[in-house]
Scaffold this motif. Structure first.
Motif, PDB file in Angstrom:
ATOM      1  N   PRO A  61       0.928  -1.264   0.052  1.00  0.00           N
ATOM      2  CA  PRO A  61      -0.001  -0.029  -0.169  1.00  0.00           C
ATOM      3  C   PRO A  61       0.940   1.189  -0.059  1.00  0.00           C
ATOM      4  N   ALA A  62       2.050   1.209   0.769  1.00  0.00           N
ATOM      5  CA  ALA A  62       3.217   2.286   0.743  1.00  0.00           C
ATOM      6  C   ALA A  62       3.532   2.554  -0.687  1.00  0.00           C
ATOM      7  N   VAL A  63       3.800   1.780  -1.331  1.00  0.00           N
ATOM      8  CA  VAL A  63       4.555   1.713  -2.679  1.00  0.00           C
ATOM      9  C   VAL A  63       3.287   2.318  -3.629  1.00  0.00           C
ATOM     10  N   LEU A  64       1.926   2.048  -3.443  1.00  0.00           N
ATOM     11  CA  LEU A  64       1.285   2.137  -4.172  1.00  0.00           C
ATOM     12  C   LEU A  64       0.913   3.822  -3.993  1.00  0.00           C
ATOM     13  N   ASP A  65       0.886   4.096  -2.876  1.00  0.00           N
ATOM     14  CA  ASP A  65       0.499   5.500  -2.302  1.00  0.00           C
ATOM     15  C   ASP A  65       1.572   6.422  -3.152  1.00  0.00           C
ATOM     16  N   ALA A  66       3.006   6.048  -2.886  1.00  0.00           N
ATOM     17  CA  ALA A  66       3.991   6.882  -3.474  1.00  0.00           C
ATOM     18  C   ALA A  66       3.892   6.861  -4.983  1.00  0.00           C
ATOM     19  N   LEU A  67       3.470   5.791  -5.704  1.00  0.00           N
ATOM     20  CA  LEU A  67       3.014   5.858  -7.207  1.00  0.00           C
ATOM     21  C   LEU A  67       2.291   6.852  -7.480  1.00  0.00           C
ATOM     22  N   LYS A  68       1.041   6.712  -6.990  1.00  0.00           N
ATOM     23  CA  LYS A  68       0.000   7.771  -7.216  1.00  0.00           C
ATOM     24  C   LYS A  68       0.426   8.930  -7.120  1.00  0.00           C
ATOM     25  N   ASP A  69       1.415   9.451  -6.045  1.00  0.00           N
ATOM     26  CA  ASP A  69       1.943  10.887  -5.705  1.00  0.00           C
ATOM     27  C   ASP A  69       2.668  11.269  -7.002  1.00  0.00           C
ATOM     28  N   ASP A  70       3.458  10.412  -7.298  1.00  0.00           N
ATOM     29  CA  ASP A  70       4.493  10.615  -8.532  1.00  0.00           C
ATOM     30  C   ASP A  70       3.457  10.770  -9.847  1.00  0.00           C
ATOM     31  N   LEU A  71       2.410   9.860 -10.089  1.00  0.00           N
ATOM     32  CA  LEU A  71       1.642   9.892 -11.278  1.00  0.00           C
ATOM     33  C   LEU A  71       0.897  11.434 -11.152  1.00  0.00           C
ATOM     34  N   LEU A  72       0.381  11.576 -10.140  1.00  0.00           N
ATOM     35  CA  LEU A  72      -0.466  12.934  -9.884  1.00  0.00           C
ATOM     36  C   LEU A  72       0.542  14.218 -10.459  1.00  0.00           C
ATOM     37  N   THR A  73       1.607  14.314  -9.787  1.00  0.00           N
ATOM     38  CA  THR A  73       2.748  15.216 -10.023  1.00  0.00           C
ATOM     39  C   THR A  73       2.858  15.362 -11.729  1.00  0.00           C
ATOM     40  N   ALA A  74       3.282  14.168 -12.234  1.00  0.00           N
ATOM     41  CA  ALA A  74       3.751  14.203 -13.515  1.00  0.00           C
ATOM     42  C   ALA A  74       2.480  14.804 -14.363  1.00  0.00           C
ATOM     43  N   ILE A  75       1.404  14.085 -14.238  1.00  0.00           N
ATOM     44  CA  ILE A  75       0.073  14.381 -15.091  1.00  0.00           C
ATOM     45  C   ILE A  75      -0.188  16.341 -14.827  1.00  0.00           C
ATOM     46  N   SER A  76      -0.009  16.614 -13.685  1.00  0.00           N
ATOM     47  CA  SER A  76      -0.556  17.816 -13.309  1.00  0.00           C
ATOM     48  C   SER A  76       0.320  18.902 -14.097  1.00  0.00           C
ATOM     49  N   ARG A  77       1.680  18.276 -14.454  1.00  0.00           N
ATOM     50  CA  ARG A  77       2.494  19.227 -15.128  1.00  0.00           C
ATOM     51  C   ARG A  77       2.073  19.541 -16.477  1.00  0.00           C
ATOM     52  N   HIS A  78       1.169  18.503 -17.027  1.00  0.00           N
ATOM     53  CA  HIS A  78       0.606  19.013 -18.299  1.00  0.00           C
ATOM     54  C   HIS A  78      -0.846  19.220 -18.476  1.00  0.00           C
ATOM     55  N   VAL A  79      -1.542  18.619 -17.808  1.00  0.00           N
ATOM     56  CA  VAL A  79      -3.344  19.036 -17.415  1.00  0.00           C
ATOM     57  C   VAL A  79      -3.482  19.499 -16.215  1.00  0.00           C
ATOM     58  N   GLU A  80      -4.673  20.076 -16.091  1.00  0.00           N
ATOM     59  CA  GLU A  80      -5.196  20.418 -14.813  1.00  0.00           C
ATOM     60  C   GLU A  80      -6.126  19.258 -14.213  1.00  0.00           C
ATOM     61  N   ILE A  81      -5.841  18.776 -13.256  1.00  0.00           N
ATOM     62  CA  ILE A  81      -6.777  17.777 -12.722  1.00  0.00           C
ATOM     63  C   ILE A  81      -7.113  17.890 -11.079  1.00  0.00           C
ATOM     64  N   ASP A  82      -8.279  17.288 -10.915  1.00  0.00           N
ATOM     65  CA  ASP A  82      -8.551  17.446  -9.266  1.00  0.00           C
ATOM     66  C   ASP A  82      -8.036  16.069  -8.750  1.00  0.00           C
ATOM     67  N   PRO A  83      -6.957  16.366  -7.741  1.00  0.00           N
ATOM     68  CA  PRO A  83      -6.433  15.293  -7.240  1.00  0.00           C
ATOM     69  C   PRO A  83      -7.203  14.407  -6.276  1.00  0.00           C
TER      70      PRO A  83
END
Ligand SMILES: Nc1ncnc2c1ncn2[C@@H]1O[C@H](COP(=O)(O)OP(=O)(O)O)[C@@H](O)[C@H]1O
Ligand SMILES: [Mg+2]
Lengths: 267, 84
Positions: free
Chosen positions: B31-53
């Motif tokens: 679960p911890a790795v999954l959370d970290a992965l989620k955070d990284d994905l959100l950061t990467a995606i937010s660099r290009h498009v606007e999303i609601d986390p």
């Protein structure tokens, strides 16, 4: 035509592997098949007592592998059935006395002698387990409807797939239908859902298993026991017969139903 | 009132807990790795498009014995483009 080599394994210990090996072997032999079972639990010999053959051991599997006797000399014949044999585990050695290729060689020799070779695997996923699965044409994973047993079964299934042993068949042992009805035990469907492999059979929790083991007479020889019936059905499925699954949800006799209603323990 | 809420059956708890633990065992995703992965994905995606986390769902789905990482990321309909 050579024998089929089948290994029964589980990951977790104490779930009923040895019981299943003895009973499937007896059921197949009672059906006229030539069967040899091999105790792969080196150092923790048990299949001999479960089958009631402990007083007849002279040589063991390590004696065969190390050339101290011929294969035939280590095959103890079970006199209750026409063609049932046991090759016992060595008791005073450890698992490192045997390698996977030793087991492959041993089973290749057995293939010409019988119709079925059934190997009792030790618990765990280490050397003894590797030895037991190496010669198998088919692997059966046995589990109980409990969290730790199911989790370990899943690990073993993953390893079998990684080692290209194919998807194993599943036996769910010690299912208690009354507890399943109360939603206090995983059902066979739950376990199948989680493990996603093919079901070979469900064996109910049955006191007769312990009584039979006390006597050294596998429960599959007891015509009235439900566990015995389940093992006989699994043996027929191994032979390729299409046998319907037992209705374990049988509510019991009227007396048992009444006792349940009044909260009394039925005998 | 909470007091009268029925606890799920023990078989249900066993199945739910096993479902999660088996995913982690099979994929080595805690679960911890999954959370970290989620955070990284959100950061990467937010660099290009606007999303609601808060509306993003990232989870491991399984079909038989194989698992997939499934991400459901609703995009905000905006006229303004982020530049940073
Ligand atoms: N269906 C069953 N009902 C009741 N007891 C069982 C059943 N199957 C196995 N047992 C009991 O469970 C214990 C462990 O079985 P065993 O076959 O030795 O497990 P393993 O070889 O996996 O360690 C034994 O005491 C056996 O009699
Ligand atoms: Mg055993």
């Amino acid at each position: 035509m050579g024998a089929q080599v089948i290994t029964i394994t589980s990951g977790k210990g104490g779930v009923g592997k040895t019981t299943a090996v003895a009973n499937l072997a007896v059921a197949l032999a009672a059906d006229g098949q030539k069967v040899v079972c091999v105790d792969g639990d080196i150092g923790l010999r048990n299949l001999d007592v479960v089958m009631g053959l402990e007083n007849r051991i002279v040589y063991d599997v390590v004696d065969v592998i190390e050339g101290r006797c011929r294969l035939r000399q280590a095959m103890i014949r079970d006199k209750r059935l026409p063609e049932l044999y046991l090759i016992p585990a060595a008791q005073t050695r450890d698992k490192s006395a045997v390698s996977p290729s030793d087991m492959v060689r041993l089973c290749d020799e057995l293939r010409g002698e019988v119709d079925w070779v059934i190997i009792d695997s030790p618990a765990g996923i280490e050397r003894g387990f590797k030895n037991a699965i190496a010669p198998a044409d088919r692997v059966i994973v046995l589990t109980n409807p409990e969290v730790s047993a199911v989790r370990d079964a899943d690990r073993v299934i993953g390893i079998l797939e990684a080692e290209e042993k194919g998807s194993p068949g599943l036996i769910i042992n010690r299912l208690n239908p009354a507890m399943v009805r109360r939603h206090d035990m995983l059902s066979a469907e739950d376990v199948l859902d989680l493990l996603a492999v093919r079901l070979l059979g469900v064996v109910p929790e049955d006191e007769n298993v312990i009584v039979a083991t006390n006597r050294g007479v596998p429960v599959a020889l007891d015509g009235k026991s439900r566990a015995g019936q389940a093992f006989r059905n699994i043996a027929r499925r191994l032979k390729g017969e299409d046998v319907p699954f037992l209705d374990l949800d049988d509510q019991g006799t009227l007396w048992q139903k009444l006792s349940r209603l009044t909260g009394r323990k039925s005998s | 009132m909470r007091f009268f809420e029925r606890r799920p059956s023990s078989a249900k708890s066993a199945k739910d807990r096993l479902q999660l633990v088996l995913i982690h065992d099979r994929t080595d995703l805690t679960p911890a790795v999954l959370d970290a992965l989620k955070d990284d994905l959100l950061t990467a995606i937010s660099r290009h498009v606007e999303i609601d986390p808060s509306s993003v769902r990232i989870e491991v789905a399984h079909e038989g014995r194989s698992q997939r990482l499934v991400a459901d990321i609703p995009l905000r309909s905006v006229t303004r483009r982020r530049t940073g």
